[in-house]
Design a protein around this motif. Sequence first.
Motif, PDB file in Angstrom:
ATOM      1  N   ASN A   1     -44.001 -44.108  84.718  1.00 58.74           N
ATOM      2  CA  ASN A   1     -44.500 -44.585  83.427  1.00 58.74           C
ATOM      3  C   ASN A   1     -43.911 -43.785  82.281  1.00 58.74           C
ATOM      4  O   ASN A   1     -43.475 -44.343  81.263  1.00 58.74           O
TER       5      ASN A   1
ATOM      6  N   ARG B   1     -56.109 -41.188  83.254  1.00 64.27           N
ATOM      7  CA  ARG B   1     -55.209 -42.213  82.708  1.00 64.27           C
ATOM      8  C   ARG B   1     -55.048 -42.042  81.200  1.00 64.27           C
ATOM      9  O   ARG B   1     -53.945 -42.190  80.666  1.00 64.27           O
TER      10      ARG B   1
ATOM     11  N   ASP C   1     -48.648 -48.992  83.368  1.00 61.51           N
ATOM     12  CA  ASP C   1     -48.420 -49.848  84.530  1.00 61.51           C
ATOM     13  C   ASP C   1     -49.103 -49.187  85.720  1.00 61.51           C
ATOM     14  O   ASP C   1     -48.677 -48.118  86.182  1.00 61.51           O
ATOM     15  N   LEU C   2     -50.147 -49.823  86.234  1.00 62.64           N
ATOM     16  CA  LEU C   2     -50.953 -49.212  87.289  1.00 62.64           C
ATOM     17  C   LEU C   2     -50.195 -49.023  88.589  1.00 62.64           C
ATOM     18  O   LEU C   2     -50.542 -48.154  89.400  1.00 62.64           O
ATOM     19  N   ASP C   3     -49.170 -49.834  88.834  1.00 65.33           N
ATOM     20  CA  ASP C   3     -48.459 -49.767  90.099  1.00 65.33           C
ATOM     21  C   ASP C   3     -47.300 -48.772  90.078  1.00 65.33           C
ATOM     22  O   ASP C   3     -46.732 -48.465  91.126  1.00 65.33           O
TER      23      ASP C   3
ATOM     24  N   VAL D   1     -50.594 -44.702  89.017  1.00 60.17           N
ATOM     25  CA  VAL D   1     -51.607 -44.562  87.982  1.00 60.17           C
ATOM     26  C   VAL D   1     -52.947 -45.120  88.443  1.00 60.17           C
ATOM     27  O   VAL D   1     -54.005 -44.592  88.081  1.00 60.17           O
ATOM     28  N   ARG D   2     -52.946 -46.167  89.268  1.00 61.25           N
ATOM     29  CA  ARG D   2     -54.217 -46.758  89.690  1.00 61.25           C
ATOM     30  C   ARG D   2     -55.045 -45.785  90.535  1.00 61.25           C
ATOM     31  O   ARG D   2     -56.244 -45.997  90.741  1.00 61.25           O
ATOM     32  N   GLN D   3     -54.443 -44.714  91.027  1.00 60.02           N
ATOM     33  CA  GLN D   3     -55.182 -43.716  91.789  1.00 60.02           C
ATOM     34  C   GLN D   3     -55.912 -42.708  90.890  1.00 60.02           C
ATOM     35  O   GLN D   3     -56.707 -41.920  91.383  1.00 60.02           O
TER      36      GLN D   3
END
Length: 263
Positions: free
Chosen positions: A115, A159, A107-109, A151-153
């Motif tokens: 996570n 990742r 989950d990127l957010d 995670v999106r960072q």
Amino acid sequence: MTPPWPHWKAAVMDGDSDFQVPLSIEGLSFFYGKRRVLTDVSFEVPKGAVTVLLGPNGAGKSTLFGLITGLLAAQEGDLRIFGRSRARDGAGVLASLGMVFQQPTLDLDLSVDQNLAYFAGLRGLSPSETAAGVRRELERFELWDRRGEAVRQLNGGHRRRVEIARACLDAPPILVLDEPTVGLDIPTRRALVADLHTRAKDDGTAILWATHLVDEVWPGDRLVVLHEGGVRAAGSLEEVLAASGETELEAAFDKLTATAQAA
């Protein structure tokens, strides 16, 4: 190294005679409608070794992983985990598997920590087990200091490290990975391949690693060459080379996966 969590031990210890065969694939075949995509696939994944499922794109690797991980139901054949049959004993036998899929599933957010904690809850780990597993795995990948970041960072390589860390939180005795290095740069690929070999050697983990890249094969690995849904060769590097009549793996792979030309 003794795995730290007890929840899968009943599966592992259910029969000493099967203890050395963590994962056995027995005559698996699969159809999408009338199209056959796997034909009588059989091989074993031993303890403490990396077994490389080597095949070109479209060989059937992802379908086979879908069967192994329970995303697809076997139509013919069976798989056994420490001697326990998936067909006879049900989905509970999959508890000993750690899984990393080809497509990203984080989950990127959510943060790295979130996570991993969510997954740990699904696996039934206690808070203390979760904390220990998260710290162990993130320190292993030098990501402990980034555990609070979304995670999106993270870049693609980081990742992937988080996904492998997640799969290893409860130190599963079997780890299966479907093309986990696709899209990563060469140094990152090499680092991940090295980590998986260390886990096999030091922890005794049985690892099944699907790839189409021959440079990810190390001396001492077990090989299964899959093409057009069937096993073309299996065994040690020397055995696969002998089966192909070649002296280099790249040439052997090209020969074993060559598609016959129409006359």
